[in-house]
Design an enzyme around this catalytic site. Structure first.
Site, short mmCIF file in Angstrom:
data_model
loop_
_atom_site.label_atom_id
_atom_site.label_comp_id
_atom_site.label_asym_id
_atom_site.label_seq_id
_atom_site.Cartn_x
_atom_site.Cartn_y
_atom_site.Cartn_z
CG ASP A 64 -7.03 -5.05 6.72
OD1 ASP A 64 -6.59 -4.99 7.88
OD2 ASP A 64 -7.56 -4.09 6.13
CE LYS A 72 -7.65 -2.30 14.66
NZ LYS A 72 -6.74 -3.01 13.78
N PRO A 74 -2.93 -11.61 10.92
CG PRO A 74 -0.92 -12.09 12.00
CD PRO A 74 -1.60 -12.21 10.67
CG ASP A 75 -5.80 -6.25 14.65
OD1 ASP A 75 -4.84 -5.61 15.14
OD2 ASP A 75 -6.88 -5.73 14.34
CB ILE A 76 0.24 -6.37 14.81
CG1 ILE A 76 0.61 -7.23 13.59
CG2 ILE A 76 1.44 -6.20 15.74
CD1 ILE A 76 1.53 -6.56 12.59
CG PHE A 119 -1.69 6.01 13.73
CD1 PHE A 119 -1.00 5.91 14.93
CD2 PHE A 119 -1.58 7.18 12.99
CE1 PHE A 119 -0.21 6.96 15.39
CE2 PHE A 119 -0.80 8.24 13.44
CZ PHE A 119 -0.11 8.12 14.63
CG ASN A 152 -0.22 -0.07 2.50
OD1 ASN A 152 0.51 0.84 2.84
ND2 ASN A 152 -0.38 -1.17 3.24
CE LYS A 210 -10.21 1.28 12.06
NZ LYS A 210 -9.62 1.67 10.80
CE LYS A 223 6.90 -12.96 -14.12
NZ LYS A 223 7.61 -12.44 -15.28
N1 CTP Z 1 -3.24 -2.91 12.67
C1 CTP Z 1 -2.43 -3.96 13.09
N2 CTP Z 1 -2.51 -5.17 12.47
C2 CTP Z 1 -3.37 -5.39 11.45
C3 CTP Z 1 -4.21 -4.33 11.02
C4 CTP Z 1 -4.11 -3.11 11.66
O1 CTP Z 1 -1.62 -3.77 14.02
N3 CTP Z 1 -3.42 -6.57 10.89
C5 CTP Z 1 -3.18 -1.63 13.37
C6 CTP Z 1 -2.65 -0.50 12.54
O2 CTP Z 1 -1.25 -0.36 12.70
C7 CTP Z 1 -3.41 0.68 13.12
C8 CTP Z 1 -4.72 0.12 13.55
O3 CTP Z 1 -4.49 -1.28 13.71
O4 CTP Z 1 -2.78 1.16 14.30
C9 CTP Z 1 -5.87 0.36 12.60
O5 CTP Z 1 -5.66 -0.21 11.39
P1 CTP Z 1 -6.70 -0.11 10.19
O6 CTP Z 1 -6.20 -0.96 9.09
O7 CTP Z 1 -6.96 1.31 9.88
O8 CTP Z 1 -7.99 -0.70 10.82
P2 CTP Z 1 -8.67 -2.06 10.66
O9 CTP Z 1 -8.86 -2.62 12.00
O10 CTP Z 1 -7.92 -2.91 9.70
O11 CTP Z 1 -10.09 -1.69 10.06
P3 CTP Z 1 -10.53 -1.25 8.57
O12 CTP Z 1 -9.45 -1.74 7.62
O13 CTP Z 1 -11.81 -1.87 8.40
O14 CTP Z 1 -10.58 0.26 8.61
#
Ligand code: CTP
Length: 404
Positions: free
Chosen positions: A285, A349, A313-315, A331, A216, A345, A295
């Site tokens: 995500d 979270k 995973p959501d860190i 953020f 991204n 959010k 390839k």
């Molecule tokens: N984050 C994380 N790990 C992930 C996704 C997000 O640690 N897999 C953290 C980002 O670093 C940020 C926060 O979560 O601090 C919000 O991330 P964002 O992508 O904006 O939110 P999402 O929970 O993914 O929701 P959405 O994409 O639906 O806006």
């Protein structure tokens, strides 16, 4: 405040003792002035062998002091007058001989005299050693350096690398930009002294095959600015960075990762050793469920490959759930309805503070505007350059941390 005005209102005595690194001090005086400082140059007799006082006068726009017998001072006390108005004395280069003199408290020429005469509580003494590596490593120099630090001076560097004498090793004076950054950092309030701060930054890269991937537009600039601001505020900082081409802020420990999974695996074991976790990374995500070893090739039929995806995973949420979780700051990069999404959010979270920004208005840019959302409500940090915002955010975080 513009980043370039970081030294606005500061008066710095820049001392030069003898050494070939004096040539870097010309650049240094320009940097200090460019950042808003007023600079009074003081040179030893030896320094004037390496660079002319005229050069330093022209760059600082002030005539240079060379002697304690300077007739310009009506009271004949240049050493007192020069330090009473100074916020800091920076000696760059500081030669082995000059450090030895300071260690003994000697004062037989103007520069060492004013170092001794400075009001120790409110006028810092910063030294940038520059010498041959054998001179720096010599036990006498190491003993003297330890002594001046014990007496309240700060030693900046030296760096390792090629030396003017042709040898390679420790003893190079820091570059002008580095010294300027050190001085800027010195003046920042130490709001996070003794705290450990972990930061995730940048995008992640999710491989599809050995040559392609999904990423991204995050530049990492905000996370790197927060790392710098936290370090300036006295914290020890670890930065886990996705693929970005940014220099590591000074004194920050950096761990480079590529994918979300790697970022997760780097952050999770580090998190309990830190007091604060700031998740600025734009973590993907989803990732391709499998990364092929080869390839993906077109087969000529015009068929488009289907790439099955799986969730990363959501860190941040994982860190927030740890039994010994640090204070977590998330953020939220949104494209619309910022406050509403940021509030949701924060709860989802499970973190005390969410910092909202409008993604398309910040990615890759040098400035930003932030919206802070906590359990008390919302607060806006107005549009500014990212370092200014990072410092403001660090102050906000510091005041929310539980007392120790
Ligand atoms: N984050 C994380 N790990 C992930 C996704 C997000 O640690 N897999 C953290 C980002 O670093 C940020 C926060 O979560 O601090 C919000 O991330 P964002 O992508 O904006 O939110 P999402 O929970 O993914 O929701 P959405 O994409 O639906 O806006």
């Amino acid at each position: 405040m513009n980043e370039l005005q970081d030294l606005q209102g500061r008066h710095v005595v820049l001392g030069l003792s003898g050494g070939i690194a004096c040539y870097k001090s010309a650049e240094l005086v320009r940097e200090l002035v460019r950042h808003g400082a007023s600079v009074q140059v003081v040179m030893t007799e030896a320094a004037a062998q390496f660079i002319t006082p005229v050069t330093m006068q022209a760059l600082s726009n002030r005539s240079v002091y060379l002697s304690q017998w300077d007739a310009r001072e009506p009271n004949a006390m240049a050493h007192i007058n020069l330090t009473r108005e100074a916020d800091a004395v920076l000696v760059a280069p500081a030669s082995a001989d000059f450090i030895a003199k300071l260690a003994q408290g000697r004062a037989d020429e103007l520069l060492s005299l004013l170092c001794l005469a400075r009001p120790i509580e409110r006028c810092a003494l910063l030294l940038a050693p520059a010498m041959n590596r054998e001179m720096w490593a010599h036990p006498a120099t190491q003993r003297n350096a330890a002594q001046v630090v014990a007496d309240g001076a700060l030693i900046l560097g030296p760096a390792a690398g090629d030396q003017a004498c042709g040898e390679v090793g420790d003893g190079r004076m820091l570059e002008a930009l580095e010294l300027c950054d050190e001085l800027i950092a010195h003046f920042q309030p130490k709001r996070l002294a003794g705290r450990r701060v972990l930061i995730s930054a940048g995008p992640t890269f999710e491989a599809i095959d050995p040559v392609r991937g999904i990423t991204n537009l995050s530049s990492g600039k905000m996370g790197f600015a927060i790392a710098r601001a936290a370090q300036e505020a006295g914290a020890s900082v670890t930065l886990v960075a996705g693929p970005v081409a940014l220099p590591t802020p000074r004194h920050v420990a950096r761990v480079d990762v590529k994918s979300a999974q790697q970022m997760h695996d780097a952050v999770l074991p580090l998190a309990p050793q830190h007091d604060v976790f700031v998740a600025t990374a734009a973590v993907a995500d989803w990732r391709p469920a499998e990364c092929g070893a080869q390839k993906i090739k077109k087969d000529g039929s015009g068929a488009v490959p289907t790439i099955p995806m799986t969730e990363n995973p959501d860190i941040l949420a994982a860190v927030a759930r740890l039994p010994a979780a640090p204070y977590c700051v998330g953020f939220a990069a949104e494209s619309h309805d910022l406050a509403q999404h940021a509030r949701a959010k924060r709860l989802r979270k499970g973190v005390p503070l969410i910092v909202g920004n409008l993604g398309p208005a910040t990615f890759g840019r040098d400035d930003n505007a932030l919206l802070l959302v906590d359990d008390q409500g919302e607060r806006e940090l107005a549009r500014a350059d990212k370092l200014t915002l990072a410092r403001a955010l660090v102050a906000e975080i510091a005041q929310r941390l539980p007392a120790r």
